[in-house]
Design an enzyme around this catalytic site. Sequence first.
Site, PDB file in Angstrom:
ATOM      1  N   HIS A   1       1.512  -6.451   9.173  1.00  0.00           N
ATOM      2  CA  HIS A   1       1.381  -4.880   8.345  1.00  0.00           C
ATOM      3  C   HIS A   1       2.708  -4.463   8.824  1.00  0.00           C
ATOM      4  O   HIS A   1       2.868  -3.647   9.819  1.00  0.00           O
ATOM      5  CB  HIS A   1       0.260  -4.431   9.096  1.00  0.00           C
TER       6      HIS A   1
ATOM      7  N   GLU B   1       0.839  -1.240   0.184  1.00  0.00           N
ATOM      8  CA  GLU B   1      -0.188  -0.004  -0.070  1.00  0.00           C
ATOM      9  C   GLU B   1       0.924   1.365   0.027  1.00  0.00           C
ATOM     10  O   GLU B   1       1.781   1.064   0.914  1.00  0.00           O
ATOM     11  CB  GLU B   1      -0.785   0.147   1.202  1.00  0.00           C
TER      12      GLU B   1
ATOM     13  N   ASP C   1      -6.269   8.996   1.835  1.00  0.00           N
ATOM     14  CA  ASP C   1      -5.638   8.464   3.165  1.00  0.00           C
ATOM     15  C   ASP C   1      -5.143   9.737   3.680  1.00  0.00           C
ATOM     16  O   ASP C   1      -4.110  10.133   3.564  1.00  0.00           O
ATOM     17  CB  ASP C   1      -4.987   6.917   3.154  1.00  0.00           C
TER      18      ASP C   1
ATOM     19  N   ARG D   1      -2.033 -11.017   9.515  1.00  0.00           N
ATOM     20  CA  ARG D   1      -1.512 -10.264   8.287  1.00  0.00           C
ATOM     21  C   ARG D   1      -0.726  -9.352   9.045  1.00  0.00           C
ATOM     22  O   ARG D   1      -0.814  -8.542   9.719  1.00  0.00           O
ATOM     23  CB  ARG D   1      -2.599  -9.399   7.696  1.00  0.00           C
TER      24      ARG D   1
ATOM     25  N   TYR E   1      -7.834   5.204  -2.886  1.00  0.00           N
ATOM     26  CA  TYR E   1      -8.867   6.114  -2.218  1.00  0.00           C
ATOM     27  C   TYR E   1      -7.726   7.262  -1.438  1.00  0.00           C
ATOM     28  O   TYR E   1      -6.488   7.358  -1.600  1.00  0.00           O
ATOM     29  CB  TYR E   1      -9.121   5.316  -0.807  1.00  0.00           C
TER      30      TYR E   1
ATOM     31  N   GLU F   1      -3.893   7.063  -2.003  1.00  0.00           N
ATOM     32  CA  GLU F   1      -3.241   5.680  -1.689  1.00  0.00           C
ATOM     33  C   GLU F   1      -3.651   4.756  -2.468  1.00  0.00           C
ATOM     34  O   GLU F   1      -4.794   4.568  -2.989  1.00  0.00           O
ATOM     35  CB  GLU F   1      -3.765   5.480  -0.233  1.00  0.00           C
TER      36      GLU F   1
ATOM     37  N   THR G   1      -2.296  -2.410  -4.077  1.00  0.00           N
ATOM     38  CA  THR G   1      -2.200  -3.535  -4.934  1.00  0.00           C
ATOM     39  C   THR G   1      -3.290  -4.537  -4.514  1.00  0.00           C
ATOM     40  O   THR G   1      -3.551  -4.755  -3.195  1.00  0.00           O
ATOM     41  CB  THR G   1      -0.722  -4.037  -4.880  1.00  0.00           C
TER      42      THR G   1
ATOM     43  N   HIS H   1       3.457   0.453   3.248  1.00  0.00           N
ATOM     44  CA  HIS H   1       2.951  -0.541   3.989  1.00  0.00           C
ATOM     45  C   HIS H   1       3.280  -1.931   3.261  1.00  0.00           C
ATOM     46  O   HIS H   1       2.729  -1.980   2.048  1.00  0.00           O
ATOM     47  CB  HIS H   1       1.744  -0.194   4.675  1.00  0.00           C
TER      48      HIS H   1
END
Lengths: 503, 62
Positions: free
Chosen positions: A246, A8, A98, A244, A96, A103, A106, A158
Amino acid sequence: MDRLIGIETEYGIVVDGLSAADWVNESMAVVRGYSGSAVQGWNYRGEDARRDMRGFTVKSLNTNPDDAVFDTASRHPMSHEEERSDRILANGARFYNDHGHPEYATPECRGLFDLVAHDRAGERIVLDSALRRAASTSRGVTIYKNNTDFHGSSYGTHEGYLMRRSVETSTLISTLLPFFASRCVYAGAGKAGVENASGTDADRYQLSQRADFVAVEASVDTLHNRPLVNTRDEPHATPSKYRRLHVICGDANMSEVATALKVGSTALVLQLLEDGWTSPVKLRDPVRTARNISRDLSFKLAYEQDGGTSIRAIDMQRAYLTAAEQRFAGCDDETDWVLQEWRTVLDVLETDFTKLADRLDWVAKYLLLDEFRQEEGLPWNDAHIQSLDLAYHNIDRNEGLYYGLEEAGAMRRLVTDSRVDAAVSCPPSDTRAYLRGLIIKRFGSAVKRTGWNGILFHHNGEDLLFDMNPLVEANVRVLNEEFATAQTLDEVVNIIRRNGQSN
Amino acid sequence: MMISGEERRQAPVAPVSPVRKEGDGGGPSEPDVKRPDTSDLLKRMRRVDPDAARRYRQRSGQ
């Protein structure tokens, strides 16, 4: 390699004649300028950024108080949904606004080189939308894929990695700290100057854009007091089986090799953890070490470990590499590519880092800026040098300095332009993103909300949630192929029901 | 919705890549850095506004 991975990227934005107080509105406008197939409405099911993998939920997340200066009273109040302006694209990605940054997240990928192609496709999509916005207002819009404004504000790139929940949280954190502290030796994007460190000599070049903004070892926060290991617990998959990871401490890479090596090496470390391996490296102060590694271009400094011994950054990385080589060499082509590239890069860093200018961002940028800096007699933290640093990350192919290097044949490529073009509109074939993309492209008018782990339809007078939480393993390919044959929404719904994925 | 009827009638989404495969550029290689033609790059560098970074302000992101 066989896990879901994604990147991201929050892009920096500049619009001629406007200021940072306008970036929320301008980022919204850029996102809304997207012209391809897309649906709106994000599905937040199962998402709570306050939930910490250590077993608690914080009341609120820290924000940067400095941002208050950009919040003008004149900005009309907006709903969260209006401000985000979500577009979920036919390639399975999310686009979107952010916090005032366009942002691009993928789609979930399984292949490392697929991810590289989709990361680069994101650059094209964001730029195309920005140019459309510029054409409609006659104000130039410039977009940067970097992580700092050189004045103390940072924005993130990220990485997301699906992994087994069976790995203990404390083990995960302790093994990742030295890895993330030293990963910038190859994954750093490079930065002219120093931020957030009063009294420090700012006339220096750093490996990492982000190291100046790391404040604590582990935390759920992302906007302020950022951690090396982010403990947000949003698996976007069946929570009892998966986490996940992050990752927020990394840089935005322009180089395809740096992107692939950053994600590939991290994925192998997670594979080591899932196999029960733990790191023998135990840093006494991982946060301070991360900052110091970023500022040492000699690679000779050693950093204190628990117990009084010390270790160099390259040797930290070798500890992880050696363990991965012993266990995973020969597993598959991508794993072998990562292992070989990882070893090559560490070996060359020991002798002459300038030989890595064809593949590492921080080296390519260093050589570009240093020659100019020396000719002009300027310090590293001079505004002109930092402007050239910024220009390296300009995603306009006709202006960006990285793209200039690429055009001159100076940067190694891993994916062809045609593969990147395909990723602009097509999802990966071997993840659930394929299902998301296909539904958006062919049956978008029936979609009410879309998220990473589910799609809410309206069909025949009822709402139907397509639960994608379980669809994270490689066998999703079978369902993807079945979906590809569906000609009507009725057929899609029947396939979903037959596979037991509807609620 | 931003989907047009025409787009919905398109053929199934084509996979990016039917199988995972090595990068299109081949495997890793020993560094072999040749001096590239930098004339266009120098033009790009000259076009950079030396005050761009001084004016560059962003909100904090994540």
